[in-house]
Each structure stands twice: as structure tokens, then as C-alpha cells.
Design an enzyme around this catalytic site. Structure first.
Site, PDB file in Angstrom:
ATOM      1  N   CYS A  80      54.670   8.883  74.857  1.00 62.26           N
ATOM      2  CA  CYS A  80      53.749   9.763  74.151  1.00 62.26           C
ATOM      3  C   CYS A  80      53.375  10.868  75.138  1.00 62.26           C
ATOM      4  O   CYS A  80      53.975  10.979  76.200  1.00 62.26           O
ATOM      5  CB  CYS A  80      52.531   9.016  73.612  1.00 62.26           C
ATOM      6  SG  CYS A  80      51.424   8.369  74.846  1.00 62.26           S
TER       7      CYS A  80
ATOM      8  N   CYS B 206      53.933   9.829  69.026  1.00 59.89           N
ATOM      9  CA  CYS B 206      53.055  10.960  68.732  1.00 59.89           C
ATOM     10  C   CYS B 206      52.851  11.088  67.230  1.00 59.89           C
ATOM     11  O   CYS B 206      53.696  10.682  66.442  1.00 59.89           O
ATOM     12  CB  CYS B 206      53.649  12.240  69.297  1.00 59.89           C
ATOM     13  SG  CYS B 206      53.854  12.130  71.072  1.00 59.89           S
TER      14      CYS B 206
ATOM     15  N   CYS C 267      55.800  15.977  70.482  1.00 58.45           N
ATOM     16  CA  CYS C 267      56.365  14.742  71.005  1.00 58.45           C
ATOM     17  C   CYS C 267      57.351  15.051  72.115  1.00 58.45           C
ATOM     18  O   CYS C 267      58.128  15.989  72.014  1.00 58.45           O
ATOM     19  CB  CYS C 267      57.093  13.981  69.904  1.00 58.45           C
ATOM     20  SG  CYS C 267      56.154  12.621  69.267  1.00 58.45           S
TER      21      CYS C 267
END
Length: 136
Positions: free
Chosen positions: A8, A81, A89
Site C-alpha cells: 500500500c 489501496c 496504488c
């Protein structure tokens, strides 16, 4: 054993919880790691409290950069994300299976302690369901 990298942006909430969940639920079938494209430099206490509340053991997670794990080969890379929040992302270019599990970031929730706990529990539940349905 398959190796999994959960990516992430900040590596402080969702990816940390997913790493612990995969290691716990995978019971030796998976070895999970987590990292971020722009690490926050800390693990959000809500993530650790949520894992503890749900009985998920974890080592000593820390927020790290994906540069710290680039030398390691991975079988699966999962981004977590939230597309609905227009998060950017990270893109992992390695040769592996890639999955995307859009998960709202509980660190961005304002409100009472119970509302914040609920946001962390929601992210935890979403990740747990994806792990059970797509990995196990």
C-alpha cells in the site's frame, strides 16, 4: 510455501493487517510481508489493536519501503489501496501474480473511538474475506 507481498502507500494499516492475517490463516502455506511506496514510518496503533482484538498474532511490524524487499522474489503481490478514495496504488513490476483488493484506509476515519474501531474492523473483515476466498 508461497511468498506474498502486500503493498500500500504508507504500510501502516491495511498492509500490516493483511500480512499478519495471511501468515496466521495460511498456516505455513504462505509467508507474507508488507511494504509501502511511501512508508509512514510507523505502524498505526489501531492496526495492532485490531489484530489483538481478533486474536491474530504478529511479530514486530514496522513501516518499511518496498525498496527494502525488492531483492526478494514473490509469488503473489497484493495491493490494498482504495480506488474509491482515488488513492494512487503502487505498481509492482516483478514477475508474479498480481491481485488488487480495494480496501478503505481506516487511518483516515475521524470520529469517536467506537467509530474508529469499527473502521479498522471493517478493513480487517474485508481483508480476511479476500484471503479466505482468493488464497485459501
Amino acid at each position: 510455501m508461497l511468498t506474498v507481498l502486500v503493498l500500500c502507500t504508507g504500510n501502516s494499516c491495511r498492509s500490516v493487517m493483511a500480512e499478519a492475517l495471511i501468515n496466521h490463516l495460511g498456516k505455513g502455506r504462505y509467508q507474507a510481508f508488507s511494504a509501502g511506496s511511501h512508508p509512514a514510518g510507523y505502524v498505526h496503533p489501531g492496526s495492532l489493536q485490531t489484530l489483538t482484538r481478533h486474536g491474530i498474532a504478529f511479530d514486530e511490524p514496522y513501516s518499511k519501503s518496498w525498496n527494502d524487499v525488492l531483492e526478494q522474489p514473490f509469488d503473489i503481490v497484493i495491493t490494498v489501496c482504495d480506488e474509491a478514495a482515488n488513492e494512487t496504488c503502487p505498481v509492482f513490476l516483478g514477475d508474479c501474480k498480481k491481485l488488487h483488493w480495494s480496501t478503505p484506509d481506516p487511518a483516515h476515519v475521524d470520529g469517536s473511538a467506537s467509530e474508529i474501531d469499527a473502521a479498522f474492523d471493517q478493513a480487517f473483515d474485508m481483508l480476511q474475506q479476500r484471503i479466505k476466498s482468493e488464497l485459501l
